[in-house]
Design an enzyme around this catalytic site. Structure first.
Site, PDB file in Angstrom:
ATOM      1  N   LYS A 161       0.802  -1.165   0.059  1.00  0.00           N
ATOM      2  CA  LYS A 161       0.054   0.127   0.153  1.00  0.00           C
ATOM      3  C   LYS A 161       0.935   1.151   0.074  1.00  0.00           C
ATOM      4  O   LYS A 161       0.586   2.174  -0.850  1.00  0.00           O
ATOM      5  CB  LYS A 161      -0.908   0.116   1.210  1.00  0.00           C
ATOM      6  CG  LYS A 161      -1.742   1.201   1.629  1.00  0.00           C
ATOM      7  CD  LYS A 161      -2.434   1.310   2.858  1.00  0.00           C
ATOM      8  CE  LYS A 161      -1.853   1.563   4.118  1.00  0.00           C
ATOM      9  NZ  LYS A 161      -1.528   3.060   4.326  1.00  0.00           N
ATOM     10  N   ASN A 162       1.943   1.270   0.952  1.00  0.00           N
ATOM     11  CA  ASN A 162       2.450   2.413   1.031  1.00  0.00           C
ATOM     12  C   ASN A 162       3.773   2.712   0.018  1.00  0.00           C
ATOM     13  O   ASN A 162       4.460   3.742  -0.105  1.00  0.00           O
ATOM     14  CB  ASN A 162       3.177   2.227   2.310  1.00  0.00           C
ATOM     15  CG  ASN A 162       2.169   2.656   3.418  1.00  0.00           C
ATOM     16  OD1 ASN A 162       1.151   3.134   3.177  1.00  0.00           O
ATOM     17  ND2 ASN A 162       2.531   2.318   4.717  1.00  0.00           N
TER      18      ASN A 162
ATOM     19  N   ARG B   2      -5.258  10.998   3.741  1.00  0.00           N
ATOM     20  CA  ARG B   2      -3.999  11.919   4.703  1.00  0.00           C
ATOM     21  C   ARG B   2      -3.092  11.809   3.533  1.00  0.00           C
ATOM     22  O   ARG B   2      -2.127  13.008   3.179  1.00  0.00           O
ATOM     23  CB  ARG B   2      -3.730  11.616   5.792  1.00  0.00           C
ATOM     24  CG  ARG B   2      -4.323  12.044   6.882  1.00  0.00           C
ATOM     25  CD  ARG B   2      -3.815  11.990   8.254  1.00  0.00           C
ATOM     26  NE  ARG B   2      -2.188  12.297   7.925  1.00  0.00           N
ATOM     27  CZ  ARG B   2      -1.733  13.447   7.799  1.00  0.00           C
ATOM     28  NH1 ARG B   2      -2.723  14.756   7.637  1.00  0.00           N
ATOM     29  NH2 ARG B   2      -0.441  13.687   7.219  1.00  0.00           N
TER      30      ARG B   2
ATOM     31  N   ARG C   3      -0.174  14.229  12.925  1.00  0.00           N
ATOM     32  CA  ARG C   3       0.044  14.210  11.524  1.00  0.00           C
ATOM     33  C   ARG C   3       0.353  15.356  10.911  1.00  0.00           C
ATOM     34  O   ARG C   3      -0.095  15.872   9.690  1.00  0.00           O
ATOM     35  CB  ARG C   3      -0.899  13.350  10.700  1.00  0.00           C
ATOM     36  CG  ARG C   3      -1.336  12.187  11.231  1.00  0.00           C
ATOM     37  CD  ARG C   3      -0.375  11.163  11.282  1.00  0.00           C
ATOM     38  NE  ARG C   3       0.041  10.432   9.936  1.00  0.00           N
ATOM     39  CZ  ARG C   3      -0.457   9.630   9.425  1.00  0.00           C
ATOM     40  NH1 ARG C   3      -1.507   8.964   9.873  1.00  0.00           N
ATOM     41  NH2 ARG C   3       0.109   9.186   8.329  1.00  0.00           N
ATOM     42  N   PRO C   4       1.679  16.322  11.357  1.00  0.00           N
ATOM     43  CA  PRO C   4       1.973  17.474  10.788  1.00  0.00           C
ATOM     44  C   PRO C   4       2.259  17.422   9.445  1.00  0.00           C
ATOM     45  O   PRO C   4       2.920  16.197   9.025  1.00  0.00           O
ATOM     46  CB  PRO C   4       2.851  18.217  11.771  1.00  0.00           C
ATOM     47  CG  PRO C   4       3.290  17.014  12.448  1.00  0.00           C
ATOM     48  CD  PRO C   4       2.337  15.984  12.428  1.00  0.00           C
ATOM     49  N   ILE C   5       2.487  18.502   8.498  1.00  0.00           N
ATOM     50  CA  ILE C   5       2.924  18.431   7.337  1.00  0.00           C
ATOM     51  C   ILE C   5       3.993  19.651   7.117  1.00  0.00           C
ATOM     52  O   ILE C   5       4.190  19.929   6.021  1.00  0.00           O
ATOM     53  CB  ILE C   5       2.041  18.624   6.072  1.00  0.00           C
ATOM     54  CG1 ILE C   5       1.227  19.907   6.233  1.00  0.00           C
ATOM     55  CG2 ILE C   5       0.911  17.313   6.176  1.00  0.00           C
ATOM     56  CD1 ILE C   5       0.297  19.945   5.023  1.00  0.00           C
TER      57      ILE C   5
ATOM     58  N   LEU D 155       7.288  19.572   7.393  1.00  0.00           N
ATOM     59  CA  LEU D 155       8.214  19.294   6.757  1.00  0.00           C
ATOM     60  C   LEU D 155       8.035  19.330   5.252  1.00  0.00           C
ATOM     61  O   LEU D 155       9.023  19.431   4.370  1.00  0.00           O
ATOM     62  CB  LEU D 155       9.044  17.777   7.294  1.00  0.00           C
ATOM     63  CG  LEU D 155       9.244  18.032   8.473  1.00  0.00           C
ATOM     64  CD1 LEU D 155       9.785  16.536   9.124  1.00  0.00           C
ATOM     65  CD2 LEU D 155      10.423  18.959   8.733  1.00  0.00           C
TER      66      LEU D 155
ATOM     67  N   ARG E   2      -8.888  -0.313   4.228  1.00  0.00           N
ATOM     68  CA  ARG E   2      -8.000   0.651   3.900  1.00  0.00           C
ATOM     69  C   ARG E   2      -6.630   0.118   3.398  1.00  0.00           C
ATOM     70  O   ARG E   2      -6.090   0.584   2.459  1.00  0.00           O
ATOM     71  CB  ARG E   2      -7.578   1.884   4.774  1.00  0.00           C
ATOM     72  CG  ARG E   2      -8.754   2.792   5.098  1.00  0.00           C
ATOM     73  CD  ARG E   2      -8.220   3.918   6.020  1.00  0.00           C
ATOM     74  NE  ARG E   2      -6.982   4.375   5.559  1.00  0.00           N
ATOM     75  CZ  ARG E   2      -6.094   4.964   6.467  1.00  0.00           C
ATOM     76  NH1 ARG E   2      -6.247   4.841   7.704  1.00  0.00           N
ATOM     77  NH2 ARG E   2      -5.038   5.176   5.924  1.00  0.00           N
TER      78      ARG E   2
END
Ligand code: EPZ
Length: 417
Positions: free
Chosen positions: A22-23, A92, A121-123, A125, A396
């Protein structure tokens, strides 16, 4: 909504085939918009994260269809730079569409992807990396607007080895002017897979899978036909299932080199594991506790196997300290395991597990993808009847999960409620 009905307590025997990762597939889908030639991704799993990402590509104007298990993508007519907000919130990881959409259209707009089941889950970076490549970014009304006259290579240092940020910067820089260096890059194998995919399209990338990735911008990328790497987290999930239930199984289409940290842990608790090419054979009877499981960026113990490992620790002889270093709230499965008789104390990012002989059946609710898988394994190993509801989390990331477990002898079926 669906639920599993599970009659637990049986050992597992037989073989299980692992899906494409998946990833790995998700960033490959994002990369497909970087060319207007045909992209074919073989063995593409029809899990909902992938189907959502395909829907995003469709809304951007790409044409997609499945030819058996091969996904065919034609982005020649892609025209929109707006990533649909409902889908972006649902998925996300769509945030790493930013890099490829900016590269294709010179601009991109996405709803701010909030936190999710496992943490904030910050973004930051991602955005810092894109700004280094000459992207102008404004955030208003819950949207992120990006624009760039000419993506320009840069020397980027990541404060932490973020998988998504590494992928986003690679996608934005493959057709930028000049060289880009990503330092303290994430080393997950899925990044090496993305590099292989892009290099087959004509990109010039080296170092994928190491902490320093170098990208030389090229003018154009061509079409590609590719089979993604196997899903190391799915493979690890089934190895843990075997360790929990006893018996002997073979995991096929797996790359043991990608889950060395798990294999070491399972050997420590007295599982017998042998590896032959793309097959991993495991036999387990008793289970000593793993003592300490501390999640780390790759090649450390993967956070995505923390929940299944917590379930295994809950029925191992002795106590185990589980430390979740990557995400803030990744213990949602613990209260549900306690309902099954587990003895676990959580303080912040640490769970102290005292092993019990066996769990008993209970009605439990999945709270996130890997926690849902962990609860299913716990139910399959427990004595008696269990139900697991809210399977949308599990769907998922795991294709045919109940069929694969049934194929190994578990008594599990899905019912609609
Ligand atoms: C990827 O998520 C995976 N998802 C996750 O798998 C996996 O758990 C995670 O990597 C870690 O291995 C996909 O590949 C689609 P990160 P990602 O950015 O990229 C912090 C699953 O179950 N961070 O490597 O979102 C962040 O808070 C999913 O399959 C920042 O601070 O993870 C976290 O503590 C769940 N700022 C750490 O980095 C940023 O801008 C690792 O996150 C980005 C991240």
């Amino acid at each position: 909504m669906d639920k599993f009905i599970i009659e637990g307590g049986r050992p597992l025997y037989g073989e299980v085939e692992i899906q494409a990762a998946k990833n790995a597939v998700l960033p490959l889908l994002a990369a497909s918009i970087l060319t207007d030639e045909r992209v074919m991704i073989h063995k593409c799993p029809r899990i909902s994260d992938v189907l959502n990402m395909i829907q995003i590509l469709n809304e951007l104007g790409c044409k997609t269809h499945f030819d058996q298990d091969t996904l065919v993508i034609d982005s020649a007519d892609a025209a929109s730079h707006e990533i649909p907000s409902a889908l972006a919130k649902e998925l996300r990881s769509s945030v790493f569409m930013l890099g490829s959409v900016i590269s294709r259209f010179g601009r991109a707009r996405i709803a701010y992807p909030g936190g999710c089941d496992i943490g904030l889950r910050p973004i930051d970076l991602h955005l810092k990396g894109l700004k280094s490549l000459n992207v102008k970014i404004s955030e208003e009304g819950g949207y992120i607007n990006c624009s760039c006259d000419r993506l320009t290579g840069a020397d980027v240092l990541l404060d932490c080895p973020s998988v998504g940020a590494t992928e986003n910067i690679i996608l934005a820089s493959v057709k930028a002017k000049g060289f880009t260096v990503i330092r303290n890059a994430a080393k997950e194998p899925e990044i090496a897979d993305l590099q292989n995919f892009l290099n087959k399209m004509g990109a010039k990338i080296a170092g994928g899978g190491t902490s320093t990735v170098v990208i030389r911008g090229v003018e154009k990328l061509g079409g590609v036909e590719y089979t993604p790497m196997p899903d190391r987290i799915e493979a690890g999930t089934f190895l843990i299932a075997s360790a929990m239930c006893g018996g002997e199984i073979t995991v096929k289409n797996a790359d043991a080199n990608n889950i060395v940290s798990l294999i070491h842990k399972l050997r420590e608790i007295s599982c017998k594991i042998t590896v032959k090419n793309d097959k991993i054979y495991i036999a387990s009877k008793e289970r000593r506790s793993p003592k300490l499981v501390e999640t780390m960026p790759y090649p450390g113990f993967p956070t995505d196997l923390q929940a299944p490992m917590t379930a295994l620790a809950s029925i191992s002889e002795g106590s185990t300290l589980i430390v979740e270093n990557l995400f803030e709230t990744r213990f949602k499965h613990v209260p549900e395991l306690i309902r099954m008789g587990a003895d676990i104390t959580v303080r912040g990012r640490t769970a102290f597990v005292r092993g019990v002989k066996r769990l008993h059946g209970a009605d439990v609710v999945a709270g996130d993808l890997r926690g849902g898988a962990a609860l299913t394994l716990a139910a399959v190993s427990a004595d008696g009847l269990s139900t697991v509801t809210d399977l949308s989390h599990i769907d998922r990331g795991y294709s045919d999960f109940e069929y694969k477990l049934s194929g190994l002898g578990a008594k599990i079926r899905r019912v609609r409620i």
